[in-house]
Design a protein around this motif. Sequence first.
Motif, PDB file in Angstrom:
ATOM      1  N   MET A  70     151.133  28.758  -6.342  1.00 62.82           N
ATOM      2  CA  MET A  70     150.727  29.269  -5.041  1.00 62.82           C
ATOM      3  C   MET A  70     151.132  30.723  -4.945  1.00 62.82           C
ATOM      4  N   SER A  71     150.186  31.524  -4.672  1.00 66.17           N
ATOM      5  CA  SER A  71     150.459  32.945  -4.536  1.00 66.17           C
ATOM      6  C   SER A  71     151.095  33.234  -3.176  1.00 66.17           C
ATOM      7  N   ARG A  72     152.261  33.840  -3.198  1.00 63.22           N
ATOM      8  CA  ARG A  72     152.922  34.150  -1.930  1.00 63.22           C
ATOM      9  C   ARG A  72     152.117  35.181  -1.144  1.00 63.22           C
ATOM     10  N   THR A  73     151.332  35.971  -1.836  1.00 60.85           N
ATOM     11  CA  THR A  73     150.516  36.980  -1.170  1.00 60.85           C
ATOM     12  C   THR A  73     149.509  36.333  -0.226  1.00 60.85           C
ATOM     13  N   LYS A  74     148.935  35.210  -0.606  1.00 65.81           N
ATOM     14  CA  LYS A  74     147.951  34.536   0.247  1.00 65.81           C
ATOM     15  C   LYS A  74     148.588  34.117   1.565  1.00 65.81           C
ATOM     16  N   LEU A  75     149.720  33.452   1.501  1.00 66.44           N
ATOM     17  CA  LEU A  75     150.374  32.980   2.719  1.00 66.44           C
ATOM     18  C   LEU A  75     150.852  34.140   3.575  1.00 66.44           C
ATOM     19  N   SER A  76     151.430  35.129   2.947  1.00 65.17           N
ATOM     20  CA  SER A  76     151.895  36.307   3.691  1.00 65.17           C
ATOM     21  C   SER A  76     150.730  37.019   4.358  1.00 65.17           C
ATOM     22  N   ALA A  77     149.631  37.185   3.629  1.00 67.68           N
ATOM     23  CA  ALA A  77     148.465  37.887   4.170  1.00 67.68           C
ATOM     24  C   ALA A  77     147.889  37.154   5.374  1.00 67.68           C
ATOM     25  N   LEU A  78     147.805  35.839   5.282  1.00 65.43           N
ATOM     26  CA  LEU A  78     147.288  35.059   6.408  1.00 65.43           C
ATOM     27  C   LEU A  78     148.195  35.187   7.621  1.00 65.43           C
ATOM     28  N   ARG A  79     149.492  35.080   7.395  1.00 66.21           N
ATOM     29  CA  ARG A  79     150.447  35.165   8.503  1.00 66.21           C
ATOM     30  C   ARG A  79     150.406  36.541   9.148  1.00 66.21           C
ATOM     31  N   ILE A  80     150.421  37.569   8.348  1.00 68.20           N
ATOM     32  CA  ILE A  80     150.430  38.947   8.855  1.00 68.20           C
ATOM     33  C   ILE A  80     149.114  39.268   9.567  1.00 68.20           C
ATOM     34  N   ALA A  81     147.995  38.777   9.027  1.00 66.93           N
ATOM     35  CA  ALA A  81     146.694  39.023   9.656  1.00 66.93           C
ATOM     36  C   ALA A  81     146.627  38.435  11.062  1.00 66.93           C
ATOM     37  N   ASN A  82     147.430  37.405  11.301  1.00 65.71           N
ATOM     38  CA  ASN A  82     147.457  36.767  12.618  1.00 65.71           C
ATOM     39  C   ASN A  82     148.600  37.278  13.489  1.00 65.71           C
ATOM     40  N   ASN A  83     149.320  38.282  12.992  1.00 64.72           N
ATOM     41  CA  ASN A  83     150.464  38.840  13.725  1.00 64.72           C
ATOM     42  C   ASN A  83     151.507  37.779  14.071  1.00 64.72           C
ATOM     43  N   TRP A  84     151.753  36.888  13.124  1.00 65.51           N
ATOM     44  CA  TRP A  84     152.731  35.826  13.326  1.00 65.51           C
ATOM     45  C   TRP A  84     153.977  36.106  12.512  1.00 65.51           C
ATOM     46  N   GLU A  85     155.074  35.612  12.996  1.00 63.41           N
ATOM     47  CA  GLU A  85     156.340  35.647  12.267  1.00 63.41           C
ATOM     48  C   GLU A  85     156.465  34.349  11.480  1.00 63.41           C
ATOM     49  N   ILE A  86     157.371  34.327  10.523  1.00 63.19           N
ATOM     50  CA  ILE A  86     157.618  33.115   9.738  1.00 63.19           C
ATOM     51  C   ILE A  86     157.939  31.944  10.666  1.00 63.19           C
ATOM     52  N   VAL A  90     140.630  36.640  -1.465  1.00 60.71           N
ATOM     53  CA  VAL A  90     140.072  36.333  -0.160  1.00 60.71           C
ATOM     54  C   VAL A  90     140.178  37.557   0.715  1.00 60.71           C
ATOM     55  N   ALA A  91     139.105  37.851   1.422  1.00 63.06           N
ATOM     56  CA  ALA A  91     139.111  38.956   2.372  1.00 63.06           C
ATOM     57  C   ALA A  91     139.253  38.370   3.765  1.00 63.06           C
ATOM     58  N   ILE A  92     140.256  38.802   4.482  1.00 66.00           N
ATOM     59  CA  ILE A  92     140.465  38.345   5.847  1.00 66.00           C
ATOM     60  C   ILE A  92     140.256  39.539   6.753  1.00 66.00           C
ATOM     61  N   HIS A  93     139.324  39.391   7.669  1.00 68.29           N
ATOM     62  CA  HIS A  93     139.015  40.490   8.571  1.00 68.29           C
ATOM     63  C   HIS A  93     139.112  39.971   9.983  1.00 68.29           C
ATOM     64  N   ARG A  94     139.876  40.625  10.793  1.00 69.94           N
ATOM     65  CA  ARG A  94     139.995  40.227  12.187  1.00 69.94           C
ATOM     66  C   ARG A  94     139.520  41.390  13.037  1.00 69.94           C
ATOM     67  N   ASN A  95     138.355  41.230  13.607  1.00 69.96           N
ATOM     68  CA  ASN A  95     137.751  42.282  14.398  1.00 69.96           C
ATOM     69  C   ASN A  95     137.611  41.760  15.818  1.00 69.96           C
ATOM     70  N   GLU A  96     138.541  42.142  16.680  1.00 66.27           N
ATOM     71  CA  GLU A  96     138.538  41.639  18.043  1.00 66.27           C
ATOM     72  C   GLU A  96     138.688  42.790  19.023  1.00 66.27           C
ATOM     73  N   GLY A  97     138.396  42.500  20.263  1.00 68.97           N
ATOM     74  CA  GLY A  97     138.648  43.481  21.300  1.00 68.97           C
ATOM     75  C   GLY A  97     137.414  44.269  21.671  1.00 68.97           C
ATOM     76  N   GLN A  98     137.625  45.198  22.560  1.00 70.91           N
ATOM     77  CA  GLN A  98     136.528  46.012  23.070  1.00 70.91           C
ATOM     78  C   GLN A  98     135.912  46.823  21.938  1.00 70.91           C
ATOM     79  N   GLY A  99     134.595  46.826  21.910  1.00 69.57           N
ATOM     80  CA  GLY A  99     133.884  47.592  20.898  1.00 69.57           C
ATOM     81  C   GLY A  99     133.700  46.846  19.592  1.00 69.57           C
ATOM     82  N   SER A 100     134.133  45.595  19.545  1.00 73.08           N
ATOM     83  CA  SER A 100     133.949  44.852  18.301  1.00 73.08           C
ATOM     84  C   SER A 100     132.482  44.488  18.144  1.00 73.08           C
TER      85      SER A 100
END
Length: 106
Positions: A1-17, A66-76
């Motif tokens: 399991m690549s730690r980068t995958k889990l870290s990237a998903l967590r960070i993309a969601n602005n979550w803490e461990i 995997v590309a994770i893109h979070r495009n939210e908010g005004q002007g999205s």
Amino acid sequence: MSRTKLSALRIANNWEIEDVANSLEISADEYAKIESGKARLSMDIARKLSELYRIDPEYFFTHEAVAIHRNEGQGSNSNSGYINTYNNNGNLTELFEKLVHELKKR
């Protein structure tokens, strides 16, 4: 399991461990070990993570990027939300089912 995958998903969601660990109903220390690669990712945790991140569980057992893109908010644009992509050559489902079968034997 690549730690980068889990870290990237967590960070993309602005979550803490702690946020992810609470969602998984495990300790933050246990999740940190999984994310850092010091502990193996179980099928149960992979299933819970797939529900949490709304992705296929097989993602955690592949090496494709995997590309994770979070495009939210005004002007999205019309692509707001998650855009998850990976190379599914048709064998991933078969591989995932084989892994589940092997783990059930143990």
